[in-house]
Design an enzyme around this catalytic site. Sequence first.
Site, short mmCIF file in Angstrom:
data_model
loop_
_atom_site.label_atom_id
_atom_site.label_comp_id
_atom_site.label_asym_id
_atom_site.label_seq_id
_atom_site.Cartn_x
_atom_site.Cartn_y
_atom_site.Cartn_z
N ASP A 397 0.96 -1.19 -0.12
CA ASP A 397 0.11 0.02 -0.04
C ASP A 397 0.92 1.18 0.04
O ASP A 397 1.58 1.56 1.08
CB ASP A 397 -1.07 -0.10 1.37
N HIS A 398 1.11 1.92 -0.99
CA HIS A 398 1.96 3.38 -1.38
C HIS A 398 1.45 4.36 -0.26
O HIS A 398 1.99 5.28 -0.31
CB HIS A 398 1.85 3.74 -2.71
N ARG A 399 0.17 3.96 0.21
CA ARG A 399 -0.23 5.38 1.25
C ARG A 399 0.55 5.11 2.64
O ARG A 399 0.91 6.12 3.49
CB ARG A 399 -1.60 5.10 1.40
#
Length: 428
Positions: A397-399
């Site tokens: 998850d790049h968040r």
Amino acid sequence: MVEVKLHDIGEGMTEGEVIHYFVKVGDSVKVDQPLLEVQTDKMVAELPSPASGKVKEIVVDHGNTVSVGTTLLVLETEGAKAVETDKKPAEAASKNTEALQSQPQQTAVTEQKGEKKFIIAAPYTRKIAREFRVDINEITGTGTNGRITVEDIYKFVKQRDGIQSPKEIKEASAEVTEAKTEPKQEIQKQEVRNINEIKAEVIPFRGRRKQIAKKMTQSLYTIPHVTHFEEADLTELLAYRNDLKEMNINVSAVAFFIKAIAVALKQFPVFNAKLDEENEVIRLEKEYNIGIATDTEDGLIVPVIHHADQLTVRQIHDKLKELTKKAQENKLTPTDMKGGTFTISNVGPLGSIGATPIINHPETGLIAFHKTKKMPVVMENDEIAIRSIMTMSMAFDHRVADGATAVAFTNRFKQLIENPKLWPIELT
């Protein structure tokens, strides 16, 4: 009157498919007696009766998918003994869930005149009985507290049909399954016809397949996925496994992977985390519960190895075998499915060389292990050697995390599985 409703019997469950009723209108039932089977996205579960009485009405036919809170059937209860589930739905759902999970310890009720006896049998056992067209009420269970086992079903069929060998039993099961016309739990193909010709063939989109679709869609549209690809040299690990085999110790490579993942997660806790958008925090989980993506006849399912960091490699191997067997036989419990913090998918034995896996929401990361094959590799001394190289894909998850952190995480994992000599001092 008591309305028996579909309650949440699993983590995050929103709906279920009614696949079989054990009772019909007019039947007398007792408290905790199984009424029906429900297929959720994770398991097949029995719903027990919350009260004694008679079945007055079956509201939802089998084969239909309904949401949590839907009334499935109505009981005409025995006076003041009735449990009014509609007054306290949350409390009743909790009691039903406890009854479902404690069913193996229940005591059978002796058959009385003009009344069906209370049968104790797992959903899988009941499924086998239906496939052989066996009235489960005719069987005497040999298990704990009179529980009917699969072996009891096979023994009954042998005596009834004169079948002698396990091969004959399987052949008879296949013939019965093909001959059955009633709806089955398994996905059924149905022909779509018009007046003149067959136009197409369809597969019903419901049950676990529909739930998988919903969860995958939620994950893909919620999480900005990034996939990081890497290779690992398993030559030394495979040699170590062979040494163990000579000592009569058989441990799968995946058990080593799971242990190494748990160690790496402790150093990179951001991948053992869940994003709480509502409260604007990233929750770093303190338990290391590794989900194992498992392929079954009804679709993908993810049982969980809890506290993997506290288990030895051999214990992880044993737990992995146990969960895989239960998944294939549709015997997983709610506890087996809950609490995952990171997921792995071992697709290499199927022949995969790469993928862009979808994260098991709300987790932060997932690693897929692909095919291991021998290939020439240039070593540090510039010599060429044949090594066993495995490819892997890590989705994150790049968040929550960035690419550099993902690379550092997989590098730590690689270091552990490429150098078994580190294990005595690293994997505690």
